[in-house]
Design an enzyme around this catalytic site. Sequence first.
Site, PDB file in Angstrom:
ATOM      1  N   SER A  65      70.963  37.937  -0.267  1.00 12.14           N
ATOM      2  CA  SER A  65      71.141  39.353  -0.599  1.00 12.14           C
ATOM      3  C   SER A  65      72.354  39.472  -1.518  1.00 12.14           C
ATOM      4  CB  SER A  65      71.335  40.179   0.670  1.00 12.14           C
ATOM      5  OG  SER A  65      72.421  39.681   1.409  1.00 12.14           O
ATOM      6  N   LYS A 102      68.303  48.726  -9.607  1.00  7.53           N
ATOM      7  CA  LYS A 102      68.036  48.171  -8.269  1.00  7.53           C
ATOM      8  C   LYS A 102      66.954  49.037  -7.641  1.00  7.53           C
ATOM      9  CE  LYS A 102      70.247  46.507  -4.067  1.00  7.53           C
ATOM     10  NZ  LYS A 102      69.242  47.050  -3.138  1.00  7.53           N
TER      11      LYS A 102
END
EC number: 6.5.1.2
Length: 671
Positions: A87, A115
């Site tokens: 992540s 994103k």
Amino acid sequence: MAKKTKAEDPKKRIITLRKEIGRHNDLYYKENAPVITDKEFDILVKELQKLESENPDLADVSSPTAQVGSDLSPQFSKFKHKVPVLSLENTYNETELSEWLEKTGIEENYSLEWKIDGASILLYYEKGKLTNCVTRGSGGIGDVVTENVKTISTIPHTLSEEMNLTVRGEIFMTFADFEEFNEEYGGKFANPRNLAAGSIKQKDPLDVAKRPLRIYVYDVYFSSSRKGINTHKDILSLLKKEKFPLAPDTTILTGKKLLREIESFRKKKDKMPFPVDGLVIKLDSLNLRESLGETSHSPRWARAFKFDALLKESTIEEIDFAIGRTGKVTPRAKVTPISLAGTTVTYATLHNQDYINQLGAGIGAKVLISKRGEIIPAVEKVTFPPKTIFVLPNQCPSCNTKLTKVDDSVDFFCTNRHCPERKLNQLIFFCSKKQMNIEGLGERQIQIFFEKGWVKDIPDLYTLEKYKPTLLELDGFGEKSVKIIFDAIEKSKEKDFRFTLPSIGLNEVGPKVTEILIENGYDSWDKLLTLSKSKTANEDLKAIHGIGPRTIEALLTHLKDKETLKLVATLKKLGLKFQADETEKSDLQPFVGQSWCVTGSFENFQPRDLAMDLITKHGGKKVTSVSSKTTHLLYGPGAGSKLDKATELGVKLVTESEFLDLLKQEGIAID
């Protein structure tokens, strides 16, 4: 959120934070139902990171700061990722981002891209053919969802060359597609992100094909030589050449220019046709990426710049309350409807009285509403004060019982166990998918039966059939749907102690505690009752690793409570099982007399409990912690403190390959 108390012991705070962060990871990745904002989550993570760095003796590889969240589901086969799928570390302001850019190289080139708020996916190509589509999962292992993902028509099934590579992307749904699809299905889905993430985990690819899923890809992992691919710009060119769909607006620019460009992206955010929750910034040079490397959790060469939650003004018209199954009272504001992040908001949470006091909220106040993580509406700020600050009533709005605070909680509780709203929510919990999984009995159906007086308590579910003639006369209850309900109720009787005990909603007694009790020989209600009558009950439970003083106190209280005893006795008479099913035994018993523990991850046993099932089936005993009584530890990558303790105690250590050889020698087949 995990509230910090004054002068709290670092060890206790670390334990609290790890549990809280783990819970929020599960809510986000597995349940698609987060209850806090990304920013609130990151505040918890940063506090934990700080405490762990200040207290290195309390470090643990199983800490959420050393892992990524997991979306693994038991119904899918598993795939070991060829490269860890990490992540990104988040930042929320330009100052933090600028500091990172200076450290990494302000004059270097970076990619700047949206994103997207969807579901991460990895597309594996072998010799130019799409072979596997895999979720991020735990970062090391993911769920294979190939046939579901192949229903997205823009994904190439064949490349122009026989390349071996992995393409990473995000599956999402546009706001327009979501609204249209959701309207067709009666508005049952919360938002595009939840629907996209849930869609790729459907059982039938034909159902997935009906859903308007899309994908944008954004990175490539190479199995061998990069063949002249030296920058992220080269990667994007390769993806474009192979006709992969790419997100709009992606640009390559220096660190200095990037800081100026962020503002133009921020202005575009609310006009995007699909959900975005920030920007991703990555070093362009692949050689620089390799030199910087990564932590166990995130790459050092990339950051996510997260936008603060979108805020809109509205007015509080009313304030009402939700009473949970435990009696917790949660106030919520009914507000003048507003459109926020693609949905209409009419209610927003106010959390508790302390929060209301801090805001100065009340009826008539003008307030700023956010959608937490663009999902949960919440009152964030009062912009025009009310005449009076709202005060919770002294009595439960459902049963008029006096509301009280429990221990040091900021929340008020209704302590009346017969409170109608508590009872209703207990029934909903009992029937839910994670508990007894009674198909066809959702919140709406249970509420109807509850209001008619047919189902007032859990045992009433098992005598509901006497109302079948009347039930069939109700709108929405045809022969087929009613049959599904009654079949599911009957089928629930097959579930053993692992489900029945946590489903009746005893405080502090969830699935994990139930499993620990079973592993330590307390595999039935009757055995627990016998234990509760023993003078050494407290000491016996204290000796069990994983059960703390609070749980012990609660469990022993439940075992002496007349209403709980009556409930279990009634359910047993109705055919429910309050003992654990015996593990199937084989004629081959090579593990008799051995106690095995497991730690780490495994390629052939996903989840790892499959390995332990083989051990118990063939005579061994499964334990959850390493002690002097443990004879063997089966370990894999990611093994933590259990491996250290086993080494210290001289426990026999067994790798996955050694375990497979052992099974082969004994003639034991892997199912």
